[in-house]
Design a protein around this motif. Sequence first.
Motif, PDB file in Angstrom:
ATOM      1  N   THR A  45       0.835  -1.203   0.000  1.00 57.09           N
ATOM      2  CA  THR A  45       0.000   0.000   0.000  1.00 57.09           C
ATOM      3  C   THR A  45       0.868   1.251   0.000  1.00 57.09           C
ATOM      4  O   THR A  45       0.599   2.201  -0.738  1.00 57.09           O
ATOM      5  CB  THR A  45      -0.954  -0.007   1.207  1.00 57.09           C
ATOM      6  OG1 THR A  45      -1.768  -1.187   1.131  1.00 57.09           O
ATOM      7  CG2 THR A  45      -1.834   1.219   1.227  1.00 57.09           C
ATOM      8  N   ALA A  46       1.923   1.265   0.813  1.00 52.27           N
ATOM      9  CA  ALA A  46       2.833   2.416   0.843  1.00 52.27           C
ATOM     10  C   ALA A  46       3.503   2.608  -0.516  1.00 52.27           C
ATOM     11  O   ALA A  46       3.659   3.740  -0.989  1.00 52.27           O
ATOM     12  CB  ALA A  46       3.879   2.241   1.941  1.00 52.27           C
ATOM     13  N   ALA A  47       3.885   1.509  -1.162  1.00 59.26           N
ATOM     14  CA  ALA A  47       4.486   1.605  -2.493  1.00 59.26           C
ATOM     15  C   ALA A  47       3.484   2.154  -3.503  1.00 59.26           C
ATOM     16  O   ALA A  47       3.835   2.977  -4.361  1.00 59.26           O
ATOM     17  CB  ALA A  47       4.997   0.234  -2.939  1.00 59.26           C
ATOM     18  N   ALA A  48       2.225   1.729  -3.398  1.00 54.31           N
ATOM     19  CA  ALA A  48       1.184   2.245  -4.295  1.00 54.31           C
ATOM     20  C   ALA A  48       0.963   3.734  -4.057  1.00 54.31           C
ATOM     21  O   ALA A  48       0.749   4.504  -4.995  1.00 54.31           O
ATOM     22  CB  ALA A  48      -0.120   1.470  -4.093  1.00 54.31           C
ATOM     23  N   MET A  49       1.029   4.161  -2.795  1.00 58.92           N
ATOM     24  CA  MET A  49       0.862   5.581  -2.473  1.00 58.92           C
ATOM     25  C   MET A  49       1.997   6.406  -3.085  1.00 58.92           C
ATOM     26  O   MET A  49       1.761   7.482  -3.644  1.00 58.92           O
ATOM     27  CB  MET A  49       0.827   5.776  -0.958  1.00 58.92           C
ATOM     28  CG  MET A  49      -0.410   5.192  -0.309  1.00 58.92           C
ATOM     29  SD  MET A  49      -0.299   5.139   1.491  1.00 58.92           S
ATOM     30  CE  MET A  49      -0.998   6.727   1.872  1.00 58.92           C
ATOM     31  N   TYR A 159       3.023  11.403   3.794  1.00 59.61           N
ATOM     32  CA  TYR A 159       3.082  12.683   4.500  1.00 59.61           C
ATOM     33  C   TYR A 159       3.630  13.762   3.586  1.00 59.61           C
ATOM     34  O   TYR A 159       4.790  13.739   3.204  1.00 59.61           O
ATOM     35  CB  TYR A 159       3.945  12.562   5.759  1.00 59.61           C
ATOM     36  CG  TYR A 159       4.054  13.856   6.535  1.00 59.61           C
ATOM     37  CD1 TYR A 159       2.924  14.562   6.920  1.00 59.61           C
ATOM     38  CD2 TYR A 159       5.290  14.377   6.875  1.00 59.61           C
ATOM     39  CE1 TYR A 159       3.017  15.753   7.620  1.00 59.61           C
ATOM     40  CE2 TYR A 159       5.396  15.556   7.588  1.00 59.61           C
ATOM     41  CZ  TYR A 159       4.258  16.238   7.957  1.00 59.61           C
ATOM     42  OH  TYR A 159       4.356  17.413   8.649  1.00 59.61           O
ATOM     43  N   ASN A 160       2.756  14.715   3.235  1.00 58.09           N
ATOM     44  CA  ASN A 160       3.148  15.889   2.467  1.00 58.09           C
ATOM     45  C   ASN A 160       3.337  17.026   3.470  1.00 58.09           C
ATOM     46  O   ASN A 160       2.380  17.528   4.036  1.00 58.09           O
ATOM     47  CB  ASN A 160       2.071  16.252   1.439  1.00 58.09           C
ATOM     48  CG  ASN A 160       2.469  17.420   0.565  1.00 58.09           C
ATOM     49  OD1 ASN A 160       3.424  18.143   0.863  1.00 58.09           O
ATOM     50  ND2 ASN A 160       1.747  17.617  -0.518  1.00 58.09           N
ATOM     51  N   GLN A 161       4.593  17.407   3.687  1.00 61.51           N
ATOM     52  CA  GLN A 161       4.917  18.442   4.661  1.00 61.51           C
ATOM     53  C   GLN A 161       4.415  19.813   4.245  1.00 61.51           C
ATOM     54  O   GLN A 161       4.416  20.744   5.038  1.00 61.51           O
ATOM     55  CB  GLN A 161       6.446  18.532   4.882  1.00 61.51           C
ATOM     56  CG  GLN A 161       7.098  17.256   5.319  1.00 61.51           C
ATOM     57  CD  GLN A 161       7.519  16.359   4.160  1.00 61.51           C
ATOM     58  OE1 GLN A 161       6.826  16.221   3.158  1.00 61.51           O
ATOM     59  NE2 GLN A 161       8.654  15.722   4.288  1.00 61.51           N
ATOM     60  N   GLU A 162       4.019  19.936   3.000  1.00 61.31           N
ATOM     61  CA  GLU A 162       3.514  21.182   2.427  1.00 61.31           C
ATOM     62  C   GLU A 162       4.535  22.314   2.531  1.00 61.31           C
ATOM     63  O   GLU A 162       4.181  23.483   2.679  1.00 61.31           O
ATOM     64  CB  GLU A 162       2.176  21.572   3.088  1.00 61.31           C
ATOM     65  CG  GLU A 162       1.103  20.536   2.848  1.00 61.31           C
ATOM     66  CD  GLU A 162      -0.223  20.861   3.505  1.00 61.31           C
ATOM     67  OE1 GLU A 162      -0.301  21.799   4.308  1.00 61.31           O
ATOM     68  OE2 GLU A 162      -1.199  20.148   3.208  1.00 61.31           O
ATOM     69  N   ASP A 163       5.812  21.940   2.457  1.00 61.64           N
ATOM     70  CA  ASP A 163       6.866  22.955   2.476  1.00 61.64           C
ATOM     71  C   ASP A 163       7.734  22.890   1.216  1.00 61.64           C
ATOM     72  O   ASP A 163       8.790  23.498   1.153  1.00 61.64           O
ATOM     73  CB  ASP A 163       7.737  22.803   3.723  1.00 61.64           C
ATOM     74  CG  ASP A 163       8.449  21.453   3.800  1.00 61.64           C
ATOM     75  OD1 ASP A 163       8.309  20.633   2.863  1.00 61.64           O
ATOM     76  OD2 ASP A 163       9.142  21.218   4.812  1.00 61.64           O
ATOM     77  N   PRO A 167       7.229  14.423  -0.542  1.00 60.87           N
ATOM     78  CA  PRO A 167       6.481  13.720   0.505  1.00 60.87           C
ATOM     79  C   PRO A 167       7.143  12.394   0.889  1.00 60.87           C
ATOM     80  O   PRO A 167       7.854  11.786   0.087  1.00 60.87           O
ATOM     81  CB  PRO A 167       5.118  13.473  -0.125  1.00 60.87           C
ATOM     82  CG  PRO A 167       4.999  14.529  -1.170  1.00 60.87           C
ATOM     83  CD  PRO A 167       6.384  14.710  -1.705  1.00 60.87           C
ATOM     84  N   ASN A 168       6.876  11.957   2.098  1.00 60.25           N
ATOM     85  CA  ASN A 168       7.398  10.689   2.609  1.00 60.25           C
ATOM     86  C   ASN A 168       6.295   9.646   2.614  1.00 60.25           C
ATOM     87  O   ASN A 168       5.146   9.947   2.939  1.00 60.25           O
ATOM     88  CB  ASN A 168       7.900  10.862   4.048  1.00 60.25           C
ATOM     89  CG  ASN A 168       9.077  11.784   4.129  1.00 60.25           C
ATOM     90  OD1 ASN A 168      10.146  11.474   3.623  1.00 60.25           O
ATOM     91  ND2 ASN A 168       8.889  12.930   4.750  1.00 60.25           N
ATOM     92  N   THR A 169       6.663   8.414   2.284  1.00 57.67           N
ATOM     93  CA  THR A 169       5.755   7.288   2.419  1.00 57.67           C
ATOM     94  C   THR A 169       6.474   6.217   3.225  1.00 57.67           C
ATOM     95  O   THR A 169       7.706   6.172   3.244  1.00 57.67           O
ATOM     96  CB  THR A 169       5.349   6.691   1.050  1.00 57.67           C
ATOM     97  OG1 THR A 169       6.518   6.346   0.323  1.00 57.67           O
ATOM     98  CG2 THR A 169       4.511   7.668   0.260  1.00 57.67           C
ATOM     99  N   GLY A 170       5.720   5.389   3.887  1.00 54.02           N
ATOM    100  CA  GLY A 170       6.320   4.317   4.659  1.00 54.02           C
ATOM    101  C   GLY A 170       5.284   3.552   5.454  1.00 54.02           C
ATOM    102  O   GLY A 170       4.084   3.708   5.244  1.00 54.02           O
ATOM    103  N   VAL A 171       5.775   2.744   6.381  1.00 49.93           N
ATOM    104  CA  VAL A 171       4.900   1.940   7.220  1.00 49.93           C
ATOM    105  C   VAL A 171       5.354   2.009   8.670  1.00 49.93           C
ATOM    106  O   VAL A 171       6.536   2.212   8.953  1.00 49.93           O
ATOM    107  CB  VAL A 171       4.855   0.457   6.774  1.00 49.93           C
ATOM    108  CG1 VAL A 171       4.225   0.313   5.404  1.00 49.93           C
ATOM    109  CG2 VAL A 171       6.227  -0.166   6.785  1.00 49.93           C
ATOM    110  N   VAL A 172       4.411   1.838   9.566  1.00 49.70           N
ATOM    111  CA  VAL A 172       4.663   1.640  10.985  1.00 49.70           C
ATOM    112  C   VAL A 172       4.102   0.276  11.310  1.00 49.70           C
ATOM    113  O   VAL A 172       2.913   0.029  11.083  1.00 49.70           O
ATOM    114  CB  VAL A 172       3.995   2.735  11.844  1.00 49.70           C
ATOM    115  CG1 VAL A 172       4.104   2.426  13.320  1.00 49.70           C
ATOM    116  CG2 VAL A 172       4.608   4.089  11.535  1.00 49.70           C
TER     117      VAL A 172
END
Length: 176
Positions: A45-49, A159-163, A167-172
């Motif tokens: 899912t993170a890879a798809a994002m 996560y789009n920091q909007e700066d 953006p970062n993608t990943g998993v927890v």
Amino acid sequence: MMKKTGFTLIELIIVIVILGLLAVVAAPRFLNLQQASRISVLEATAAAMKTTAEQIKAKALVQNVKDGSVALDDLGINVQVYNGYVEGYWNGAWRYILNIGKEIPFTSASAVCSLNDLCGVGRQRTAPGFPLTTNGSAGLILIWPEGLRLSDECYAFYYNQEDGTTPNTGVVTTGC
């Protein structure tokens, strides 16, 4: 005289003990497979994002949109972008553009995922166990598996920091 056949009480007890031992040995292996399966789904899912975000970035470049709305003519919807990257809206973007074979409906961040295999929420500022430092922007998208809450710390994120940074993608996977 007829000879009676059947199982003795001792034989039945031995079979029950053997089945109990097999259950004790098999249960942890099954649970580990379930954990590995959840992690694999979240990684995919993170890879798809990430791939989806890159595709939207390319469309934004072609349409010369840095901040605003990018038309997705093949889906008939518009997606809001900030610095060319998809914003952290669930119902306004990710719900429709993340194509993993099914639509993932919005779910409250405090709810157990119960209606679908995966649940999603957007416009978050942080999440339990989130590995990055946030700048306070509401650009965090979270997707977690059925039967869990976000507080279980088992989710994929965008996560789009909007700066202006990528953006970062990943998993927890702490609680998977």
